[in-house]
Design an enzyme around this catalytic site. Sequence first.
Site, PDB file in Angstrom:
ATOM      1  CG  ASN A 108      -6.960 -18.762 -35.233  1.00 30.79           C
ATOM      2  OD1 ASN A 108      -6.438 -17.862 -34.781  1.00 30.79           O
ATOM      3  ND2 ASN A 108      -8.347 -18.817 -36.008  1.00 30.79           N
ATOM      4  CG  HIS A 110      -8.270 -24.079 -33.368  1.00 29.93           C
ATOM      5  ND1 HIS A 110      -8.947 -22.792 -33.744  1.00 29.93           N
ATOM      6  CD2 HIS A 110      -8.139 -24.188 -32.305  1.00 29.93           C
ATOM      7  CE1 HIS A 110      -8.873 -22.219 -32.406  1.00 29.93           C
ATOM      8  NE2 HIS A 110      -8.304 -23.090 -31.557  1.00 29.93           N
ATOM      9  CB  CYS A 145     -10.355 -30.805 -34.205  1.00 27.32           C
ATOM     10  SG  CYS A 145      -9.289 -32.251 -34.085  1.00 27.32           S
TER      11      CYS A 145
END
Length: 205
Positions: A108, A110, A145
């Site tokens: 994804n 992240h 993040c």
Amino acid sequence: MIYYRDNVIQIDTWKGAYRKIGMCSNWTICDAKTGEILLTASCIWLMMNEETRRLSKFPDEVRSELDKHFTNTTMPVVAKKWSPRDEMSIVDHVRNGIMPRWSDLDMNQHVNNVKYIGWILESVPHSIVENYELASLTLEYRQECKMESVVQSHTYVMVSNNGKIGDYDHVDCKHALQLETGGGEIMRGWSIWRPKQYGNRLGLE
């Protein structure tokens, strides 16, 4: 206990339901010969809507499929959070400028949550890492993040007596990963460190 290449361990894992929005995964690692438990771990997984980025219930068809594999399990115990009433001061150790690499990203785009453990250790004082070993770790993920993020790692060491260790039998730390821009909190955590089984221990830096 120190383990070598010829030691054999056994890993057991099982899953259980966590309310209506997640599931709990559990692991036990033990000595295959003696049955001595070496490590236990638990993790809570939550469902999130990709469009709204908010927590969401499992669809009924997914839940019914998962229920076949769930066992009755005790929910993991969350470490005690610190409060202003704690009778100890806190020393902050900071590591700035941590940036994700492409290899840190999941499907994804992240940062994979396992990477956060290494980022936590970046700010743990060397005197703790050299003389103590990690005995317990609790992590609470707060937000995603991404690749362009720049992160600060904070380790707050619980001490007393003007900066000296309050209890040499263990060291308690609180951790936080924050975005350098905006200060948003990515993750918070708590750890307990116990003395290593060898070598001399030094005071905290």
